[in-house]
Structures are given as structure tokens and as C-alpha cells.
Design a protein around this motif. Structure first.
Motif, mmCIF file in Angstrom:
data_model
loop_
_atom_site.group_PDB
_atom_site.id
_atom_site.type_symbol
_atom_site.label_atom_id
_atom_site.label_comp_id
_atom_site.label_asym_id
_atom_site.label_seq_id
_atom_site.Cartn_x
_atom_site.Cartn_y
_atom_site.Cartn_z
ATOM 1 N N THR A 21 0.437 -1.354 0.461
ATOM 2 C CA THR A 21 0.061 0.292 0.259
ATOM 3 C C THR A 21 0.743 1.284 -0.112
ATOM 4 O O THR A 21 1.824 1.314 0.202
ATOM 5 C CB THR A 21 -1.322 0.296 1.491
ATOM 6 O OG1 THR A 21 0.134 0.335 2.240
ATOM 7 C CG2 THR A 21 -2.493 -1.387 1.114
ATOM 8 N N GLU A 23 0.327 5.440 1.115
ATOM 9 C CA GLU A 23 -0.671 6.396 1.329
ATOM 10 C C GLU A 23 -0.523 7.373 0.766
ATOM 11 O O GLU A 23 1.165 8.170 1.803
ATOM 12 C CB GLU A 23 -1.073 6.438 2.404
ATOM 13 C CG GLU A 23 -1.636 5.983 3.256
ATOM 14 C CD GLU A 23 -2.744 5.257 4.650
ATOM 15 O OE1 GLU A 23 -2.745 6.951 5.007
ATOM 16 O OE2 GLU A 23 -2.254 4.345 5.403
ATOM 17 N N HIS A 77 -16.277 -2.892 -6.446
ATOM 18 C CA HIS A 77 -16.250 -2.267 -5.826
ATOM 19 C C HIS A 77 -15.563 -4.295 -4.902
ATOM 20 O O HIS A 77 -16.346 -5.299 -5.287
ATOM 21 C CB HIS A 77 -18.066 -3.101 -5.148
ATOM 22 C CG HIS A 77 -17.944 -3.475 -3.212
ATOM 23 N ND1 HIS A 77 -18.725 -3.921 -2.192
ATOM 24 C CD2 HIS A 77 -17.007 -2.408 -1.854
ATOM 25 C CE1 HIS A 77 -18.675 -4.004 -1.191
ATOM 26 N NE2 HIS A 77 -17.776 -2.996 -0.667
ATOM 27 N N GLN A 92 -11.912 -6.131 4.901
ATOM 28 C CA GLN A 92 -12.389 -5.165 4.772
ATOM 29 C C GLN A 92 -12.759 -4.989 3.300
ATOM 30 O O GLN A 92 -12.468 -5.782 2.484
ATOM 31 C CB GLN A 92 -10.669 -4.531 4.020
ATOM 32 C CG GLN A 92 -10.236 -4.224 5.636
ATOM 33 C CD GLN A 92 -8.795 -4.311 5.957
ATOM 34 O OE1 GLN A 92 -7.906 -4.460 4.200
ATOM 35 N NE2 GLN A 92 -7.363 -3.160 6.411
ATOM 36 N N ASP A 93 -12.917 -3.658 2.987
ATOM 37 C CA ASP A 93 -13.844 -3.722 1.843
ATOM 38 C C ASP A 93 -13.311 -1.667 0.552
ATOM 39 O O ASP A 93 -12.838 -1.365 1.445
ATOM 40 C CB ASP A 93 -15.151 -3.480 1.587
ATOM 41 C CG ASP A 93 -16.153 -2.443 2.408
ATOM 42 O OD1 ASP A 93 -15.513 -1.756 3.570
ATOM 43 O OD2 ASP A 93 -16.921 -1.885 1.991
ATOM 44 N N PHE A 94 -13.068 -2.065 -0.613
ATOM 45 C CA PHE A 94 -12.516 -0.809 -1.072
ATOM 46 C C PHE A 94 -13.161 -0.463 -2.597
ATOM 47 O O PHE A 94 -13.882 -1.563 -2.734
ATOM 48 C CB PHE A 94 -11.012 -1.410 -1.798
ATOM 49 C CG PHE A 94 -10.237 -2.202 -0.369
ATOM 50 C CD1 PHE A 94 -9.493 -0.555 0.302
ATOM 51 C CD2 PHE A 94 -9.867 -3.399 -0.246
ATOM 52 C CE1 PHE A 94 -8.567 -1.236 1.269
ATOM 53 C CE2 PHE A 94 -8.898 -3.115 0.738
ATOM 54 C CZ PHE A 94 -8.120 -2.532 1.755
ATOM 55 N N ILE A 96 -12.362 -0.065 -5.618
ATOM 56 C CA ILE A 96 -11.307 0.784 -6.857
ATOM 57 C C ILE A 96 -11.535 1.012 -7.935
ATOM 58 O O ILE A 96 -12.529 0.854 -9.041
ATOM 59 C CB ILE A 96 -10.454 -0.657 -6.750
ATOM 60 C CG1 ILE A 96 -9.882 -1.732 -5.209
ATOM 61 C CG2 ILE A 96 -9.688 -0.805 -8.096
ATOM 62 C CD1 ILE A 96 -9.508 -2.852 -5.228
#
Length: 110
Positions: A21, A23, A77, A92-94, A96
Motif C-alpha cells: 500500500t 498513502e 467494489h 475490509q472493503d474497497f 477501486i
């Protein structure tokens, strides 16, 4: 240019699949690494279709197409499984934005 940044963090490694990841300001970016033994055309087809990703990638529990933006870009999703050692025990959900562009012959995207 995004891949050239040296601030990527290894977030997870399951079965030799690494999830990194980054940020940066208001954005969260993902980068995955794994070794596959197939030709480049087949690898591109497998990797670029996020809806089939849960079939072979343990980091993806489910993927739902939210919107096909244009021929190359789509919004998905993604729900990931609960990570080992996660304090809250929740997946966890994202959301994208995925860009599906074949690399040019030199391997550099312009």
C-alpha cells in the motif's frame, strides 16, 4: 511514476502473493506482486479481469462491478477476507478504479 516511489509498505503476504500500500496525500494505492508461470497474454487476461480475481487470489473474497467508466476503466467494489491478527475481526472493503491497458511493446506506458 507512482511505482517509482520508495514509500510503498508491505501490508500482507499470503501464499507468496504480496500486497503493498501507498498513502499519498488523500489517496490510497495498491500494488500486488506474485510469480506466475504463463505467457504474457494469458497473464494480462487473468490479471486485468478483477471479477475473476477471487478464483486465484486469496486477498480478494468478492468483486462487484459498480460502473464501467469506458472501454479501459471500471469501478469495482472489492471485499477482502479477514486478515490474520485483525483486532476487529471484520473483512475490509474497497472501491477501486481499475485501468486495463495493455503495455506497449517496450514495457513502458506512455
Amino acid at each position: 511514476m507512482l511505482m517509482a516511489k520508495d514509500t510503498w509498505v508491505l501490508a500482507s503476504e499470503i501464499n507468496k502473493i504480496k500486497l503493498y500500500t501507498l498513502e499519498d496525500d488523500k489517496f490510497l494505492s495498491f500494488h500486488m506482486e506474485m510469480t506466475v508461470h504463463t505467457d504474457t497474454t494469458q497473464a494480462f487476461l487473468l490479471l486485468s479481469d478483477l471479477r475473476r480475481r477471487p478464483e486465484w487470489d486469496k486477498h480478494y473474497k468478492s468483486v462487484e462491478l459498480i460502473q464501467q467508466v469506458d472501454e479501459d476503466d471500471a469501478i469495482y467494489h472489492v471485499i477482502s477476507p479477514v486478515l490474520a491478527g485483525a483486532a476487529d475481526g471484520k473483512p475490509q472493503d474497497f472501491v477501486i478504479l481499475a485501468s486495463r491497458r495493455k503495455p506497449c511493446d517496450s514495457g513502458l506506458q506512455m
